[in-house]
Write a protein that holds these residues in place. Structure first.
Motif, mmCIF file in Angstrom:
data_model
loop_
_atom_site.group_PDB
_atom_site.id
_atom_site.type_symbol
_atom_site.label_atom_id
_atom_site.label_comp_id
_atom_site.label_asym_id
_atom_site.label_seq_id
_atom_site.Cartn_x
_atom_site.Cartn_y
_atom_site.Cartn_z
ATOM 1 N N LEU A 169 0.796 -1.231 0.000
ATOM 2 C CA LEU A 169 0.000 0.000 0.000
ATOM 3 C C LEU A 169 0.828 1.279 0.000
ATOM 4 N N THR A 170 2.085 1.210 0.424
ATOM 5 C CA THR A 170 2.911 2.425 0.404
ATOM 6 C C THR A 170 3.749 2.519 -0.859
ATOM 7 N N GLY A 171 4.091 1.384 -1.445
ATOM 8 C CA GLY A 171 4.953 1.398 -2.621
ATOM 9 C C GLY A 171 6.345 1.920 -2.342
ATOM 10 N N ARG A 172 6.778 1.826 -1.087
ATOM 11 C CA ARG A 172 8.103 2.378 -0.742
ATOM 12 C C ARG A 172 9.193 1.323 -0.938
ATOM 13 N N PRO A 173 10.441 1.775 -1.075
ATOM 14 C CA PRO A 173 11.556 0.833 -1.201
ATOM 15 C C PRO A 173 11.953 0.235 0.146
ATOM 16 N N TYR A 174 12.470 -0.970 0.100
ATOM 17 C CA TYR A 174 12.950 -1.686 1.285
ATOM 18 C C TYR A 174 14.416 -2.056 1.075
ATOM 19 N N SER A 175 15.239 -1.824 2.063
ATOM 20 C CA SER A 175 16.637 -2.229 1.999
ATOM 21 C C SER A 175 16.734 -3.740 2.201
ATOM 22 N N ALA A 176 17.891 -4.287 1.872
ATOM 23 C CA ALA A 176 18.098 -5.717 2.095
ATOM 24 C C ALA A 176 17.988 -6.047 3.579
ATOM 25 N N GLU A 177 18.494 -5.178 4.421
ATOM 26 C CA GLU A 177 18.446 -5.434 5.859
ATOM 27 C C GLU A 177 17.004 -5.498 6.352
ATOM 28 N N GLU A 178 16.147 -4.594 5.859
ATOM 29 C CA GLU A 178 14.747 -4.633 6.260
ATOM 30 C C GLU A 178 14.049 -5.837 5.650
ATOM 31 N N ALA A 179 14.398 -6.181 4.417
ATOM 32 C CA ALA A 179 13.780 -7.332 3.757
ATOM 33 C C ALA A 179 14.077 -8.630 4.497
#
Length: 266
Positions: A169-179
């Protein structure tokens, strides 16, 4: 081996390596890429000497998803493959692992951008390794689009629903660490090493009994939406026949003799 101008295929021992090869567009989806990818899945399943598949991208990126520039212009690169899509209207979904699941384990080796359709393809893979600088995300809503490659169904089954909905719903990017923290990927490795690590994982899988590996993978997915009692019953149904194979006997004999087993899919 197959392949197209946007998808390269090579063997690394018993592993088939499929490389999305359109680096000038961050490996954005094209008809040659999709046709080559689907043919790669079929090739791996048809060849019993192939025991695992590694999926990666060329040029430091995995896949940036749909080619929005081509979409705005009214077409995808590689129109000469249109007859393949006409003959099989689901080919693109099978290529993206939405409508198709290879029986061999699929390991994703991610560097750089793995967004939109790239993150959707990722959800169809079994084991996921990413470089520390990789970026993930489902950007479709930011463009007024819908992530129709399976994400509204599969993502909430792979990560907690609150994280799935935030990503969708946000369409924001995620870093590898967050993923890795939310469970979208399995491990983060130094940039530039994802493919090497994926190949090491593949070699560990390749050393195992192929009939056992394929039966385990099939059972995991087949029982995913079942209740526990139903799932355990299916596990016995799928698992017991493996014990009767020649490979199972070879595994026990090799253990007793303290030697490396030689599995023959028997």
């Amino acid at each position: 081996m197959g392949g197209t101008e946007h998808l390269t295929v090579q063997r690394e021992g018993a592993t088939l390596v499929l490389t999305l090869n359109r680096p000038e567009a961050k490996n954005a989806l094209s008809l040659p890429l999709l046709v080559g990818l689907y043919d790669g899945w079929l090739e791996a399943d048809a060849d019993d000497s192939i025991r695992s598949i590694v999926l990666t991208g060329a040029g430091g990126d995995f896949c940036a998803g749909m080619d929005l520039k081509a979409l705005a212009g009214g077409g995808m690169a590689g129109d000469h493959y249109r007859d393949r899509l006409t003959a099989d209207p689901d080919l693109h979904w099978k290529a993206m692992l939405r409508h198709h699941r290879p029986r061999k384990p699929v390991i994703a080796a991610v560097e750089g951008y793995c967004v939109a359709g790239g993150t959707e393809i990722l959800q169809g893979t079994d084991i996921r390794v990413a470089g520390a600088g990789a970026t993930f995300g489902l950007f479709e809503v930011k463009r007024g689009l819908f992530p129709i490659g399976g994400s509204t169904v599969r993502l909430q089954r792979q990560i907690p629903r609150t994280h799935a909905l935030e990503m969708l719903l946000t369409g924001r990017p995620y870093s590898a660490e967050e993923a890795v923290r939310i469970g979208l990927i399995g491990r983060v490795v130094p940039d530039g090493t994802a493919l090497d690590v994926a190949l090491r994982i593949a070699s560990e899988i390749n050393a195992c009994g192929p009939l056992a590996v394929e039966a385990v993978k099939e059972c995991v997915y087949a029982t995913a939406s079942m209740g526990e009692a139903e799932g355990l019953a299916l596990e016995l149904e799928r698992g017991w026949p493996v014990f009767a194979t020649e490979d199972a006997k070879e595994g026990a004999a090799a253990f007793a003799a303290k030697r490396v087993p030689v599995f023959r899919r028997g």
